[in-house]
Design a protein around this motif. Structure first.
Motif, PDB file in Angstrom:
ATOM      1  N   LEU A 198      28.543 -61.334 -58.255  1.00  0.00           N
ATOM      2  CA  LEU A 198      29.993 -61.511 -58.351  1.00  0.00           C
ATOM      3  C   LEU A 198      30.696 -61.377 -57.006  1.00  0.00           C
ATOM      4  O   LEU A 198      31.821 -61.861 -56.842  1.00  0.00           O
ATOM      5  N   LYS A 199      30.066 -60.737 -56.026  1.00  0.00           N
ATOM      6  CA  LYS A 199      30.730 -60.562 -54.731  1.00  0.00           C
ATOM      7  C   LYS A 199      30.979 -61.889 -54.022  1.00  0.00           C
ATOM      8  O   LYS A 199      31.818 -61.960 -53.110  1.00  0.00           O
TER       9      LYS A 199
ATOM     10  N   TYR B 288      38.310 -67.262 -56.849  1.00  0.00           N
ATOM     11  CA  TYR B 288      38.544 -67.060 -58.281  1.00  0.00           C
ATOM     12  C   TYR B 288      40.022 -67.291 -58.588  1.00  0.00           C
ATOM     13  O   TYR B 288      40.394 -68.148 -59.371  1.00  0.00           O
TER      14      TYR B 288
ATOM     15  N   ARG C  78      33.861 -58.109 -57.671  1.00  0.00           N
ATOM     16  CA  ARG C  78      34.217 -59.300 -56.889  1.00  0.00           C
ATOM     17  C   ARG C  78      34.809 -58.862 -55.550  1.00  0.00           C
ATOM     18  O   ARG C  78      35.351 -57.772 -55.432  1.00  0.00           O
ATOM     19  N   SER C  79      34.712 -59.711 -54.570  1.00  0.00           N
ATOM     20  CA  SER C  79      35.311 -59.414 -53.272  1.00  0.00           C
ATOM     21  C   SER C  79      36.820 -59.654 -53.322  1.00  0.00           C
ATOM     22  O   SER C  79      37.302 -60.501 -54.083  1.00  0.00           O
TER      23      SER C  79
ATOM     24  N   LYS D 268      34.836 -65.452 -65.204  1.00  0.00           N
ATOM     25  CA  LYS D 268      36.203 -65.735 -64.745  1.00  0.00           C
ATOM     26  C   LYS D 268      37.095 -66.004 -65.953  1.00  0.00           C
ATOM     27  O   LYS D 268      37.070 -67.089 -66.534  1.00  0.00           O
TER      28      LYS D 268
ATOM     29  N   GLY E  10      32.704 -57.254 -52.546  1.00  0.00           N
ATOM     30  CA  GLY E  10      32.410 -56.777 -53.886  1.00  0.00           C
ATOM     31  C   GLY E  10      31.095 -56.019 -53.950  1.00  0.00           C
ATOM     32  O   GLY E  10      30.223 -56.171 -53.090  1.00  0.00           O
TER      33      GLY E  10
ATOM     34  N   SER F  95      38.788 -57.879 -61.258  1.00  0.00           N
ATOM     35  CA  SER F  95      37.713 -57.916 -60.268  1.00  0.00           C
ATOM     36  C   SER F  95      36.354 -57.569 -60.852  1.00  0.00           C
ATOM     37  O   SER F  95      35.338 -57.682 -60.161  1.00  0.00           O
TER      38      SER F  95
ATOM     39  N   GLU G 234      32.398 -64.344 -55.421  1.00  0.00           N
ATOM     40  CA  GLU G 234      33.683 -64.810 -55.950  1.00  0.00           C
ATOM     41  C   GLU G 234      34.790 -63.959 -55.336  1.00  0.00           C
ATOM     42  O   GLU G 234      34.701 -62.732 -55.306  1.00  0.00           O
TER      43      GLU G 234
END
Length: 325
Positions: A104-105, A198, A166-167, A317, A99, A312, A107
């Motif tokens: 956030l990356k 997530y 996110r990843s 979430k 991400g 993403s 998650e």
């Protein structure tokens, strides 16, 4: 005048170059490339992609090469996530796009599909499959070259856009037909590593449209989370609906999403457009490339991409399990 014409010619060349450069904002997946992927995975050369066979090794190499061409990195040291089935060597294929957001990356959204099938000859009979006098090869176009093609298409999209905060992990599972063994292995492995999951979305048999429905696909375990509602909101259309057949036969527990739900107790569900009322060739040698509807499939994939893109990037979430009564 000569200088004016030269300047105009130069501007024309630059304009043409600008017009031909791909615009990341308008990237879509085409039916041609989806059909090309499925045509190879469901070809006789791969002999039904049975776990541990030469055919599935070729399928894995194809997936790896696709990831490499998209510049999708391996999640582990290599793309192959090895595990044993008694004395048999098997492997999932796992790619990863980190991400872009520093927080956030951490998650991770997992997008998965199984790329194995039931092989040929007596192997088909062992899995309750159907042969004909003319054909003994179970090519598995809908089951599940179609889902594999969807995961690869989404990987290509995000590798180009590079806009997922996110990843995203792309997991292609082996040994689904042996009892969901590949996904079970990977889910347990990632749980032991404390992956910050997530949600997990699995693609299973998306090659033909449902009949007389006002949505394009159903999600298994519809009542367990707000997955369907949020995906419809994100896609801006009635993309995902409820299938009575899926609930009746508890399809939530019959595909690779289930192992991740068991380990993480989070929304881990399967998207499918086949609830066995609209396709006669489940585990049948006639599950062939020319039985699929590629325009439908690419429409479903592109709309699903819109939902995953939004998913993403939300600050929090938003997809959650419903509280049990």
């Amino acid at each position: 005048m000569r200088y004016t014409l030269s300047l105009c010619f130069l501007l024309l060349i630059l304009s043409c170059k600008t017009r031909t450069k791909p615009d990341p904002r308008s990237i879509t997946i085409t039916s041609v490339e989806v059909k090309e992927t499925i045509s190879y995975l469901a070809s006789d050369e791969l002999k039904g992609r049975y776990a541990g066979s030469e055919g599935i090794d070729k399928a894995a190499s194809f997936i790896e090469n696709q990831f490499k061409s998209y510049d999708v990195k391996s999640y582990f040291e290599t793309y192959r996530d090895h595990f044993k089935i008694n004395n048999l060597d098997a492997f999932n294929v796992v790619g990863f796009i980190e991400g872009t957001d520093k927080d956030l990356k951490d998650e991770v959204i997992i997008l998965g599909a199984h790329y194995d099938h039931i092989g040929y000859g007596n192997g088909i009979k062992k899995h309750g499959g159907r042969l004909t006098d003319e054909d003994v090869m179970a090519n598995g176009a809908n089951d599940n070259a179609s889902g594999t093609a969807a995961v690869l298409a989404v990987a290509k999209y995000f590798s180009t856009k590079k806009n997922n905060k996110r990843s995203i992990m792309f997991a292609l599972f082996s040994a689904e037909e042996m009892g969901l063994l590949g996904s079970k292995h990977l889910a347990e492995k990632l749980k032991a590593e404390n992956l910050n999951l997530y949600t997990m979305i699995n693609f299973e048999m998306i090659g033909v449209p449902l009949i007389d429905r006002d949505y394009q696909a159903f999600v298994s375990g519809y009542d367990l989370s707000n997955m369907a509602d949020k995906m419809n909101e994100y896609a801006g259309s009635h993309l995902i609906g409820f299938s009575d057949i899926a609930k009746k036969y508890n399809l939530f527990k019959q595909s690779d999403n289930f192992a991740f739900y068991e380990e993480f107790k989070l929304p881990c569900q399967t998207i499918s457009s086949c609830d066995l009322t609209n396709y006669d060739y489940y585990h049948h040698v006639d599950d062939e490339t020319d039985e699929l509807d590629y325009e439908f499939m690419v429409s479903l994939i592109n709309k699903t991409i819109l939902a995953i893109e939004k998913m993403s990037n939300t600050p929090t979430k938003e997809i959650v399990m419903y509280e049990s009564e």
